[in-house]
Write a protein that holds these residues in place. Structure first.
Motif, PDB file in Angstrom:
ATOM      1  N   MET A   1      -2.202  -6.862  13.010  1.00  0.00           N
ATOM      2  CA  MET A   1      -2.578  -6.233  11.732  1.00  0.00           C
ATOM      3  C   MET A   1      -2.179  -7.157  10.595  1.00  0.00           C
ATOM      4  N   THR A   2      -3.123  -7.595   9.862  1.00  0.00           N
ATOM      5  CA  THR A   2      -2.784  -8.405   8.692  1.00  0.00           C
ATOM      6  C   THR A   2      -2.618  -7.486   7.487  1.00  0.00           C
ATOM      7  N   LYS A   3      -1.836  -7.954   6.554  1.00  0.00           N
ATOM      8  CA  LYS A   3      -1.601  -7.142   5.374  1.00  0.00           C
ATOM      9  C   LYS A   3      -2.753  -7.346   4.407  1.00  0.00           C
ATOM     10  N   SER A   4      -3.446  -6.266   4.062  1.00  0.00           N
ATOM     11  CA  SER A   4      -4.624  -6.397   3.212  1.00  0.00           C
ATOM     12  C   SER A   4      -4.315  -5.876   1.807  1.00  0.00           C
ATOM     13  N   ALA A   5      -5.151  -6.271   0.888  1.00  0.00           N
ATOM     14  CA  ALA A   5      -4.970  -5.836  -0.503  1.00  0.00           C
ATOM     15  C   ALA A   5      -5.163  -4.328  -0.592  1.00  0.00           C
ATOM     16  N   LEU A   6      -4.466  -3.729  -1.547  1.00  0.00           N
ATOM     17  CA  LEU A   6      -4.499  -2.277  -1.693  1.00  0.00           C
ATOM     18  C   LEU A   6      -5.794  -1.843  -2.384  1.00  0.00           C
ATOM     19  N   THR A   7      -6.711  -1.260  -1.622  1.00  0.00           N
ATOM     20  CA  THR A   7      -7.945  -0.705  -2.187  1.00  0.00           C
ATOM     21  C   THR A   7      -7.711   0.774  -2.489  1.00  0.00           C
ATOM     22  N   PRO A   8      -8.590   1.395  -3.253  1.00  0.00           N
ATOM     23  CA  PRO A   8      -8.446   2.854  -3.488  1.00  0.00           C
ATOM     24  C   PRO A   8      -8.423   3.640  -2.183  1.00  0.00           C
ATOM     25  N   GLU A   9      -9.222   3.176  -1.175  1.00  0.00           N
ATOM     26  CA  GLU A   9      -9.251   3.898   0.108  1.00  0.00           C
ATOM     27  C   GLU A   9      -7.897   3.793   0.812  1.00  0.00           C
ATOM     28  N   LEU A  10      -7.321   2.577   0.795  1.00  0.00           N
ATOM     29  CA  LEU A  10      -6.005   2.390   1.433  1.00  0.00           C
ATOM     30  C   LEU A  10      -4.940   3.204   0.708  1.00  0.00           C
ATOM     31  N   ASP A  11      -5.007   3.177  -0.604  1.00  0.00           N
ATOM     32  CA  ASP A  11      -4.049   3.932  -1.405  1.00  0.00           C
ATOM     33  C   ASP A  11      -4.094   5.404  -0.989  1.00  0.00           C
ATOM     34  N   GLU A  12      -5.302   5.914  -0.800  1.00  0.00           N
ATOM     35  CA  GLU A  12      -5.495   7.300  -0.391  1.00  0.00           C
ATOM     36  C   GLU A  12      -4.902   7.532   1.010  1.00  0.00           C
ATOM     37  N   LEU A  13      -5.133   6.550   1.900  1.00  0.00           N
ATOM     38  CA  LEU A  13      -4.582   6.638   3.265  1.00  0.00           C
ATOM     39  C   LEU A  13      -3.062   6.732   3.227  1.00  0.00           C
ATOM     40  N   TYR A  14      -2.424   5.861   2.408  1.00  0.00           N
ATOM     41  CA  TYR A  14      -0.966   5.846   2.340  1.00  0.00           C
ATOM     42  C   TYR A  14      -0.432   7.144   1.746  1.00  0.00           C
ATOM     43  N   ARG A  15      -1.171   7.696   0.764  1.00  0.00           N
ATOM     44  CA  ARG A  15      -0.760   8.984   0.212  1.00  0.00           C
ATOM     45  C   ARG A  15      -0.800  10.047   1.307  1.00  0.00           C
ATOM     46  N   GLY A  16      -1.824   9.984   2.140  1.00  0.00           N
ATOM     47  CA  GLY A  16      -1.931  10.925   3.279  1.00  0.00           C
ATOM     48  C   GLY A  16      -0.750  10.786   4.218  1.00  0.00           C
ATOM     49  N   PHE A  17      -0.370   9.550   4.504  1.00  0.00           N
ATOM     50  CA  PHE A  17       0.814   9.318   5.360  1.00  0.00           C
ATOM     51  C   PHE A  17       2.038  10.000   4.759  1.00  0.00           C
ATOM     52  N   ARG A  18       2.262   9.745   3.468  1.00  0.00           N
ATOM     53  CA  ARG A  18       3.470  10.279   2.818  1.00  0.00           C
ATOM     54  C   ARG A  18       3.470  11.800   2.832  1.00  0.00           C
ATOM     55  N   GLN A  19       2.288  12.378   2.560  1.00  0.00           N
ATOM     56  CA  GLN A  19       2.204  13.840   2.524  1.00  0.00           C
ATOM     57  C   GLN A  19       2.540  14.456   3.871  1.00  0.00           C
ATOM     58  N   GLN A  20       2.211  13.770   4.941  1.00  0.00           N
ATOM     59  CA  GLN A  20       2.467  14.288   6.295  1.00  0.00           C
ATOM     60  C   GLN A  20       3.776  13.746   6.869  1.00  0.00           C
ATOM     61  N   TRP A  21       4.635  13.127   6.009  1.00  0.00           N
ATOM     62  CA  TRP A  21       5.905  12.545   6.482  1.00  0.00           C
ATOM     63  C   TRP A  21       5.650  11.562   7.626  1.00  0.00           C
ATOM     64  N   LEU A  22       4.764  10.634   7.363  1.00  0.00           N
ATOM     65  CA  LEU A  22       4.461   9.567   8.329  1.00  0.00           C
ATOM     66  C   LEU A  22       4.711   8.227   7.649  1.00  0.00           C
ATOM     67  N   SER A  23       4.916   7.205   8.449  1.00  0.00           N
ATOM     68  CA  SER A  23       5.200   5.889   7.893  1.00  0.00           C
ATOM     69  C   SER A  23       4.632   4.818   8.809  1.00  0.00           C
ATOM     70  N   PRO A  24       3.749   3.989   8.289  1.00  0.00           N
ATOM     71  CA  PRO A  24       3.123   2.967   9.133  1.00  0.00           C
ATOM     72  C   PRO A  24       4.090   1.827   9.444  1.00  0.00           C
ATOM     73  N   LEU A  25       4.017   1.340  10.660  1.00  0.00           N
ATOM     74  CA  LEU A  25       4.893   0.234  11.057  1.00  0.00           C
ATOM     75  C   LEU A  25       4.570  -1.039  10.279  1.00  0.00           C
ATOM     76  N   TRP A  26       3.274  -1.295  10.045  1.00  0.00           N
ATOM     77  CA  TRP A  26       2.908  -2.629   9.567  1.00  0.00           C
ATOM     78  C   TRP A  26       3.464  -2.979   8.200  1.00  0.00           C
ATOM     79  N   THR A  27       3.917  -1.970   7.438  1.00  0.00           N
ATOM     80  CA  THR A  27       4.542  -2.313   6.148  1.00  0.00           C
ATOM     81  C   THR A  27       6.059  -2.461   6.287  1.00  0.00           C
ATOM     82  N   ALA A  28       6.605  -2.135   7.474  1.00  0.00           N
ATOM     83  CA  ALA A  28       8.063  -2.092   7.621  1.00  0.00           C
ATOM     84  C   ALA A  28       8.582  -3.011   8.715  1.00  0.00           C
ATOM     85  N   VAL A  29       7.674  -3.686   9.411  1.00  0.00           N
ATOM     86  CA  VAL A  29       8.102  -4.377  10.638  1.00  0.00           C
ATOM     87  C   VAL A  29       9.126  -5.469  10.368  1.00  0.00           C
TER      88      VAL A  29
END
Ligand code: 1HN
Length: 367
Positions: A1-29
């Motif tokens: 997984m490469t780190k990609s620029a933050l698009t509105p769609e990605l921003d929305e995805l990350y908000r969804g993660f936070r709302q569901q108390w989830l955290s993606p590995l690729w930003t924390a590895v």
């Protein structure tokens, strides 16, 4: 997984993660899986003289009793956010008792020990067995044993406490109970030797009738005369050409449980090291953390990027995977021999039990 620029769609995805108390590995590895340990604890040294002066002041201002339990002042590693933690696993404190004072009885699952830099007159009662404390003595006290302290001398006394509090705190394993408000008169007398020493304190001999499996060592005091003798013998043997020392001029002994030969406490390893006058050690690095106290002599200590001159009583921390080495200073004034005696405790039993080793896994596998 490469780190990609933050698009509105990605921003929305990350908000969804936070709302569901989830955290993606690729930003924390990088943080979660560094190529080697990146300790949050930092190398730090405390001067005994500073600790003692503040403990004396606490002796004047702060009573000891039920509730506060102990006049113990913990080393707070500057890397650990002000918590009373010397390292991520180890608590180290100076404890101070005024003449006639009682520290009330209690018990806890945390494994503990006392190490005495100077003075005498305090006894600790562990499981109703009164144990005298004097300079150089090491007194282990495994978890869930009732214990209280009393100073029956005419002078205050200070010593060092070590416990696995930060470890048990991190893994939510602690239990604690108050004991009796005062101990019996029989427990106030200090016999020369505790019952534990009379039963377990004979080298290489165990009582045949006692087969209980205690948690930690059943021997409640390891006396300085024995430790000193063992270190002296190692160095003398070395001078006669026989093995035993850790490296030239560097003797070391580990306190062990006489029922197992293993570490004296389930979570804490304790040792005394003696570096002869003018000697230095090879640099070492280990997984797991240690606290050292200068018992005698003086020297120069390097831990990571820090170098300190240390004298009797000074304490310092060696964080995980941080290089450390010592030099004994020739001609030190407070030691007859000029050697540097260091008391050390560490969390090594935890790491060894979990096969997290003491070094890089590939080096261990290839060793
Ligand atoms: C404790 O029981 C002692 O018994 C020393 O001397 C330090 C730190 C936290 C919790 C309990 C003692 C302690 C402690």
């Amino acid at each position: 997984m490469t780190k990609s620029a933050l698009t509105p769609e990605l921003d929305e995805l990350y908000r969804g993660f936070r709302q569901q108390w989830l955290s993606p590995l690729w930003t924390a590895v990088d943080d979660l899986m560094p190529v080697q340990p990146t300790p949050t604890a930092i190398p730090h040294r405390w001067h005994w003289q500073d600790l003692l002066e503040l403990a004396e002041r606490a002796g004047e201002l702060v009573p000891v009793g039920r509730g506060g339990e102990r006049r113990a002042i913990a080393l707070a590693n500057p890397g650990l956010g002000g918590r009373p933690f010397a390292t991520p696993t180890l608590w180290a404190a100076i404890q101070y008792l005024m003449p006639g004072e009682d520290a009330p009885e209690h018990r806890h699952t945390q494994h503990a020990f006392r190490f005495v830099l100077e003075g005498e007159g305090v006894w600790t009662v562990v499981g109703q067995d009164p144990v005298a404390m004097r300079r150089g003595d090491f007194l282990p006290q495994a978890g869930w044993n009732w214990h209280a302290h009393h100073n029956q001398a005419a002078t205050p006394m200070a010593w060092v406490d070590g416990l696995d509090i930060p470890f048990q705190y991190a893994v939510d394993a602690q239990f604690f109970q108050f004991g009796r408000d005062s101990v019996s008169d029989a427990e106030r007398t200090t016999p020369e030797r505790s019952r534990s020493e009379r039963l377990w304190g004979h080298p290489g001999l165990r009582p045949v009738a006692v087969d209980q499996r205690t948690t930690g060592s059943p021997l409640l005091a390891y006396r300085w005369a024995d430790t000193d003798h063992a270190l002296r013998d190692q160095l003398e043997l070395a001078s006669e050409g026989f093995p035993g020392v850790l490296e030239p001029g560097h003797a070391a002994v580990r306190f062990t449980n006489p029922t197992t030969g293993g570490d004296v406490l389930p979570t804490i390893r304790a040792e005394v090291h003696r570096l002869q006058r003018g000697q230095d050690t090879a640099p070492r690095e280990e997984v797991g953390s240690s606290v050292f106290q200068v018992f005698d002599g003086s020297g120069v200590v390097t831990v990571g990027d820090q170098t300190w001159s240390v004298v009797r009583g000074d304490l310092f921390v060696v964080p995980s995977w941080t290089s450390y080495r010592f030099r004994s200073e020739a001609g030190s004034t407070d030691s007859d021999s000029g050697s540097l005696d260091l008391f050390r405790f560490s969390d090594a039993p935890i790491f060894e039990a979990l096969h997290l080793g003491t070094g890089r896994p590939d080096l261990e596998v290839n060793a």
